[in-house]
Design an enzyme around this catalytic site. Structure first.
Site, PDB file in Angstrom:
ATOM      1  N   CYS A  75     -27.291 -17.029   4.982  1.00  0.00           N
ATOM      2  CA  CYS A  75     -26.511 -16.430   3.906  1.00  0.00           C
ATOM      3  C   CYS A  75     -27.437 -16.350   2.689  1.00  0.00           C
ATOM      4  O   CYS A  75     -28.567 -16.817   2.741  1.00  0.00           O
ATOM      5  CB  CYS A  75     -25.305 -17.308   3.608  1.00  0.00           C
ATOM      6  SG  CYS A  75     -23.781 -16.377   3.559  1.00  0.00           S
ATOM      7  N   CYS A 107     -23.621 -12.613   5.561  1.00  0.00           N
ATOM      8  CA  CYS A 107     -23.405 -11.734   4.415  1.00  0.00           C
ATOM      9  C   CYS A 107     -24.358 -10.555   4.526  1.00  0.00           C
ATOM     10  O   CYS A 107     -25.394 -10.650   5.177  1.00  0.00           O
ATOM     11  CB  CYS A 107     -23.593 -12.473   3.092  1.00  0.00           C
ATOM     12  SG  CYS A 107     -25.264 -12.988   2.738  1.00  0.00           S
ATOM     13  N   CYS A 125     -33.096 -10.526   5.789  1.00  0.00           N
ATOM     14  CA  CYS A 125     -33.612 -11.560   6.684  1.00  0.00           C
ATOM     15  C   CYS A 125     -35.022 -11.173   7.133  1.00  0.00           C
ATOM     16  O   CYS A 125     -35.280 -10.017   7.459  1.00  0.00           O
ATOM     17  CB  CYS A 125     -32.710 -11.702   7.908  1.00  0.00           C
ATOM     18  SG  CYS A 125     -33.282 -12.968   9.064  1.00  0.00           S
TER      19      CYS A 125
END
Length: 141
Positions: free
Chosen positions: A8, A81, A88
């Site tokens: 997240c 999220c 990422c």
């Protein structure tokens, strides 16, 4: 045992709840981790409170940054999220990526009870997804 990391933005709430449920409900099946793109350093007190209501203590967990070396050792990466999904770090193609778009209760407004209801909603949604993941071929092979 499947190695799973929950990501997240701040690693204060949703990813912490997911890690807590995965550790408790996935004992013997899952090695759970969580991290954030911009870790806040602490786990949100309301996340701790609603998890305690569910019988899981996450008060000892810490908000931490993504460790690229650890990330590369995962079997599954779950983003919770949109920011984490988009930002990422690149992962090897053999690592399964999943995205669970769960509303962030940290931004909830209203009375204390209304805010806590949003945290409970996120918690229950995460729990359902963790149970489904534990029972899936991704974990059970």
């Amino acid at each position: 045992m499947k190695k799973i990391m929950f990501l997240c933005t701040g690693n204060t709430c949703r990813s912490q709840m997911a890690e807590g449920f995965a550790k408790e409900l996935g004992k013997g099946l899952i090695a759970a981790h969580s991290a954030g793109l911009m870790p806040a350093g602490v786990v949100h007190p309301r996340a701790i409170a609603v998890m305690k209501e569910a019988g899981i203590d996450i008060s000892g967990q810490k908000s931490k940054a993504i460790d690229p070396e650890l990330l590369g050792k995962m079997d599954i990466i779950v983003t919770l999220c949109g920011n984490a999904e988009a930002s990422c770090p690149m992962t090897p193609p053999e690592i399964r990526r999943m995205h669970w778009p769960i509303d962030d209760p940290v931004g909830a407004i209203g009375t204390e009870e209304e805010i806590m209801q949003e945290f409970r909603k996120a918690r229950d949604e995460i729990k359902g997804k963790i149970v489904a993941l534990i029972n899936s071929p991704d974990v059970r092979g």
